[in-house]
Design a protein around this motif. Structure first.
Motif, short mmCIF file in Angstrom:
data_model
loop_
_atom_site.label_atom_id
_atom_site.label_comp_id
_atom_site.label_asym_id
_atom_site.label_seq_id
_atom_site.Cartn_x
_atom_site.Cartn_y
_atom_site.Cartn_z
N LEU A 26 -21.22 50.81 28.57
CA LEU A 26 -22.47 50.11 28.34
C LEU A 26 -22.40 48.67 28.85
CD1 LEU A 26 -25.19 49.62 26.93
CD2 LEU A 26 -23.89 49.07 24.92
N ILE A 27 -21.36 47.97 28.49
CA ILE A 27 -21.23 46.57 28.89
C ILE A 27 -21.16 46.46 30.41
CG2 ILE A 27 -19.69 44.56 28.77
CD1 ILE A 27 -19.09 45.61 25.83
N LYS A 28 -20.39 47.33 31.04
CA LYS A 28 -20.31 47.34 32.51
C LYS A 28 -21.68 47.60 33.10
CE LYS A 28 -18.06 49.73 36.34
NZ LYS A 28 -19.15 50.43 36.99
N SER A 29 -22.40 48.56 32.55
CA SER A 29 -23.73 48.91 33.03
C SER A 29 -24.70 47.74 32.91
CB SER A 29 -24.25 50.11 32.25
OG SER A 29 -25.58 50.39 32.59
N LEU A 30 -24.62 47.01 31.80
CA LEU A 30 -25.53 45.89 31.57
C LEU A 30 -25.30 44.74 32.55
CD1 LEU A 30 -25.66 45.68 27.70
CD2 LEU A 30 -27.43 46.49 29.25
N LYS A 31 -24.10 44.62 33.05
CA LYS A 31 -23.78 43.52 33.94
C LYS A 31 -24.16 43.80 35.39
CE LYS A 31 -20.38 41.52 30.88
NZ LYS A 31 -19.01 41.11 30.66
N GLU A 32 -24.64 45.01 35.68
CA GLU A 32 -25.12 45.33 37.01
C GLU A 32 -26.51 44.72 37.20
OE1 GLU A 32 -25.16 49.57 37.26
OE2 GLU A 32 -23.00 49.74 36.95
N SER A 33 -26.92 44.54 38.45
CA SER A 33 -28.25 43.98 38.70
C SER A 33 -29.31 45.07 38.58
CB SER A 33 -28.28 43.33 40.08
OG SER A 33 -27.99 44.29 41.07
N ASN A 34 -30.56 44.65 38.73
CA ASN A 34 -31.72 45.54 38.64
C ASN A 34 -31.83 46.20 37.27
OD1 ASN A 34 -32.28 45.08 41.37
ND2 ASN A 34 -30.86 46.70 41.94
N LYS A 35 -31.44 45.46 36.25
CA LYS A 35 -31.47 46.02 34.90
C LYS A 35 -32.37 45.20 34.00
CE LYS A 35 -28.13 49.13 35.03
NZ LYS A 35 -27.81 50.34 34.52
N LEU A 36 -32.85 45.88 33.01
CA LEU A 36 -33.46 45.19 31.91
C LEU A 36 -33.05 45.92 30.65
CD1 LEU A 36 -36.22 46.69 30.59
CD2 LEU A 36 -37.06 46.11 32.82
N ILE A 37 -33.18 45.24 29.56
CA ILE A 37 -32.86 45.83 28.28
C ILE A 37 -34.14 45.85 27.46
CG2 ILE A 37 -31.50 45.64 26.18
CD1 ILE A 37 -29.53 43.91 27.87
N PHE A 38 -34.54 47.05 27.07
CA PHE A 38 -35.63 47.18 26.11
C PHE A 38 -34.99 47.18 24.73
CE2 PHE A 38 -37.90 49.51 29.59
CZ PHE A 38 -39.04 48.72 29.63
N ILE A 39 -35.53 46.41 23.82
CA ILE A 39 -35.10 46.45 22.43
C ILE A 39 -36.33 46.77 21.59
CG2 ILE A 39 -34.17 45.18 20.46
CD1 ILE A 39 -32.57 43.49 22.35
N ARG A 40 -36.20 47.80 20.77
CA ARG A 40 -37.25 48.04 19.79
C ARG A 40 -37.05 47.00 18.70
NH1 ARG A 40 -38.51 53.32 15.99
NH2 ARG A 40 -40.34 52.40 15.00
N HIS A 41 -38.12 46.37 18.27
CA HIS A 41 -38.03 45.35 17.22
C HIS A 41 -37.13 45.84 16.09
CE1 HIS A 41 -40.61 47.65 14.53
NE2 HIS A 41 -41.38 47.88 15.59
N SER A 42 -36.51 44.91 15.43
CA SER A 42 -35.61 45.24 14.32
C SER A 42 -36.39 45.78 13.12
CB SER A 42 -34.81 43.99 13.93
OG SER A 42 -33.91 43.66 14.96
N ILE A 43 -35.67 46.14 12.09
CA ILE A 43 -36.24 46.83 10.93
C ILE A 43 -37.38 46.04 10.30
CG2 ILE A 43 -35.76 47.74 8.62
CD1 ILE A 43 -32.82 48.11 9.62
N ALA A 44 -38.53 46.69 10.27
CA ALA A 44 -39.74 46.18 9.63
C ALA A 44 -40.30 47.36 8.84
CB ALA A 44 -40.74 45.68 10.66
N PRO A 45 -40.08 47.41 7.54
CA PRO A 45 -40.43 48.58 6.74
C PRO A 45 -41.88 49.04 6.93
CG PRO A 45 -39.23 47.00 5.42
CD PRO A 45 -39.55 46.33 6.72
N GLY A 46 -42.04 50.35 6.88
CA GLY A 46 -43.37 50.93 7.01
C GLY A 46 -43.58 51.56 8.37
#
Length: 183
Positions: A26-46
């Motif tokens: 994962l870390i190696k993959s993230l350091k390659e170019s042409n990447k972005l990281i999608f993050i789903r917002h953290s825990i918000a109940p409901g």
């Protein structure tokens, strides 16, 4: 042996989504170019947002709880600990996404309507995804971009279903996605 090569070629040439558990990969993959990281917002109940939802008023939205706040900080620490440099942080206009992005402590946060949720019809799916597609087409070839958004957006782009606080490394040129589990 030829059949293995053919299967591998088909696998890498399709829009493939993977789930991986190896942090090294994962870390190696993230350091390659042409990447972005999608993050789903953290825990918000409901689920979803209240009927009186107002994008400009956080008190009318589903927001992070203490678990979500801690989860956001932990994700930011993962990136820092592994020397993963983020060039730009972009967030949905929803308060839970902006708070997640801010708590990651990865730099200034830019709001972007192309990351907004269309789950309950607060935004139109086609218009939101078109904005995001245009933004992705205009990203530079080098760099690592972090986009904090919602499950429906991540799934529409990557075909992966992720829980709150989970991340997906996405190569926007090859359209390959890898789910990230931050422990």
């Amino acid at each position: 042996m030829n059949s293995i090569k053919i299967i591998f070629f088909i696998f890498i040439s399709l829009n493939i989504s993977l789930k991986v558990s190896s942090n090294d990969y994962l870390i190696k993959s993230l350091k390659e170019s042409n990447k972005l990281i999608f993050i789903r917002h953290s825990i918000a109940p409901g689920s979803g947002d209240p009927i009186n939802f107002d994008i400009l008023d956080c008190s009318t939205q589903r927001n992070l709880n203490y678990l979500g706040i801690n989860q956001s900080k932990k994700i930011g620490q993962f990136f820092l600990k592994n020397n993963i440099k983020i060039d730009k942080v972009i967030s949905s206009q929803w308060c839970r996404c902006k708070e997640t992005a801010t708590l990651l402590n990865m730099g200034p946060v830019q709001e972007f309507a192309g990351l907004n949720s269309f789950f309950q019809g607060y935004a139109r799916r086609d218009q939101t995804l078109k904005k995001l597609e245009q933004r992705l087409a205009n990203l530079g070839p080098a760099g690592l971009y972090l986009m904090v958004t919602h499950q429906v957006v991540i799934q529409a782009v990557t075909q992966l279903t992720v829980a709150s606080g989970e991340c997906v490394a996405y190569n926007f040129q090859t359209k390959q996605a890898i789910e990230i589990k931050v422990d």
